[in-house]
Scaffold this motif. Structure first.
Motif, PDB file in Angstrom:
ATOM      1  N   UNK A 166       0.943  -1.083   0.072  1.00 47.96           N
ATOM      2  CA  UNK A 166      -0.034  -0.446   0.192  1.00 47.96           C
ATOM      3  C   UNK A 166       1.485   0.948  -0.069  1.00 47.96           C
ATOM      4  N   UNK A 167       0.397   2.199  -0.136  1.00 46.61           N
ATOM      5  CA  UNK A 167       1.254   3.488   0.137  1.00 46.61           C
ATOM      6  C   UNK A 167       1.831   3.777  -1.014  1.00 46.61           C
ATOM      7  N   UNK A 168       2.436   5.285  -1.186  1.00 47.56           N
ATOM      8  CA  UNK A 168       2.836   5.646  -2.333  1.00 47.56           C
ATOM      9  C   UNK A 168       3.909   4.399  -3.202  1.00 47.56           C
ATOM     10  N   UNK A 169       4.704   3.924  -2.719  1.00 51.19           N
ATOM     11  CA  UNK A 169       5.406   3.376  -3.307  1.00 51.19           C
ATOM     12  C   UNK A 169       4.086   1.965  -4.036  1.00 51.19           C
ATOM     13  N   UNK A 170       3.302   1.671  -3.707  1.00 49.72           N
ATOM     14  CA  UNK A 170       1.907   0.609  -3.986  1.00 49.72           C
ATOM     15  C   UNK A 170       2.244   1.093  -5.319  1.00 49.72           C
ATOM     16  N   UNK A 171       1.435   2.587  -5.192  1.00 47.44           N
ATOM     17  CA  UNK A 171       0.914   2.884  -6.280  1.00 47.44           C
ATOM     18  C   UNK A 171       2.043   3.195  -7.926  1.00 47.44           C
ATOM     19  N   UNK A 172       3.205   3.395  -6.727  1.00 48.08           N
ATOM     20  CA  UNK A 172       3.988   3.788  -8.522  1.00 48.08           C
ATOM     21  C   UNK A 172       4.351   3.198  -8.540  1.00 48.08           C
ATOM     22  N   UNK A 173       4.598   1.380  -8.672  1.00 53.07           N
ATOM     23  CA  UNK A 173       4.557   0.318  -8.818  1.00 53.07           C
ATOM     24  C   UNK A 173       3.624  -0.087 -10.012  1.00 53.07           C
ATOM     25  N   UNK A 174       1.815  -0.258  -8.954  1.00 50.22           N
ATOM     26  CA  UNK A 174       1.263  -0.775  -9.705  1.00 50.22           C
ATOM     27  C   UNK A 174       0.434   0.268 -11.116  1.00 50.22           C
ATOM     28  N   UNK A 175       0.240   1.174 -10.364  1.00 48.48           N
ATOM     29  CA  UNK A 175      -0.247   2.540 -11.341  1.00 48.48           C
ATOM     30  C   UNK A 175       0.632   3.573 -12.841  1.00 48.48           C
ATOM     31  N   UNK A 176       1.858   2.976 -12.409  1.00 45.67           N
ATOM     32  CA  UNK A 176       3.174   3.886 -12.673  1.00 45.67           C
ATOM     33  C   UNK A 176       3.409   2.524 -13.990  1.00 45.67           C
ATOM     34  N   UNK A 177       4.877   1.915 -12.978  1.00 49.32           N
ATOM     35  CA  UNK A 177       5.041   0.941 -14.001  1.00 49.32           C
ATOM     36  C   UNK A 177       4.604  -0.177 -14.026  1.00 49.32           C
ATOM     37  N   UNK A 178       3.398  -1.118 -14.161  1.00 52.42           N
ATOM     38  CA  UNK A 178       3.503  -1.389 -14.055  1.00 52.42           C
ATOM     39  C   UNK A 178       2.001  -1.444 -15.496  1.00 52.42           C
TER      40      UNK A 178
END
Length: 217
Positions: A166-178
């Motif tokens: 969760x949090x910003x790291x999860x957002x960056x990986x899930x919505x940004x990187x992937x």
């Protein structure tokens, strides 16, 4: 996306606040023990000092991403889940405790030994020296250490996103990187930088205030 960013930022703050608080509560006593049990201190105990030092060094040497995965079974036992914001608090806390302990140890060792010897000469007990001399004298360093821990955990919390923390790291990986969305990635980076700057500035201000009130600046 604004609501999503705010929610992720709150999750990051929640993870870091809880883990840093628990780590501080547990890390400060460990840091004190490291100092008071060393040779020539107010309560020397070589076995205890060496054991604590060894265990703290072991946990500090484990990269956070490895620790994160290694203790997933423990996380499951403690919070009932291996993923999620609450689950991420467990590895964050375990990683932060030895970090806090060493920072507290460093702050306490900066105290003028003459002050401690004066207290001992006046008949103060080890507990009185800890409560009335060590902790008050090291307060600015302790506060700064807590802020450093908080800021460090912000970075660690971003790594927790790699396992669905969760949090910003999860957002960056899930919505940004992937999803190959660079905009999301960079916005989360900016938010993390702003969070770090804000809390570091608050810590520097409070530390400076305490030092100024004590005539140390």
């Amino acid at each position: 996306m604004v609501e999503t960013y705010l929610q992720s930022a709150w999750e990051t703050f929640y993870m870091v606040l809880i883990s840093s608080t628990v780590a501080t509560v547990l890390g400060i006593p460990l840091g004190i023990l490291l100092v008071v049990t060393e040779k020539g201190s107010i309560g020397p105990n070589r076995l205890l000092n060496n054991t604590l030092g060894f265990l703290i060094n072991v946990f500090r040497s484990i990269p956070f991403i490895i620790l994160l995965v290694a203790i997933l079974p423990l996380t499951k036992v403690l919070v009932g889940s291996r993923i999620g914001t609450t689950a991420a608090i467990v590895p964050l806390t375990i990683a932060a405790i030895p970090f806090v302990a060493r920072l507290i140890e460093s702050s306490l060792k900066e105290i003028n030994k003459g002050i401690i010897e004066a207290a001992r000469a006046m008949g103060a007990t080890p507990w009185q020296i800890i409560r009335m001399v060590l902790l008050p004298e090291a307060l600015p360093g302790i506060l700064l250490g807590i802020i450093i821990t908080f800021v460090t955990l912000i970075g660690y919390s971003a790594m927790a996103g790699a396992v669905g923390g969760g949090g910003l790291g999860d957002l960056a990986i899930r919505e940004g990187y992937m999803r190959n969305n660079n905009e999301v990635t960079w916005v989360t980076v900016v938010i993390l930088v702003v969070m770090v700057q804000v809390f570091q500035s608050i810590g520097d201000f409070l530390t400076s205030k305490i030092r100024k009130n004590r005539g140390l600046l």
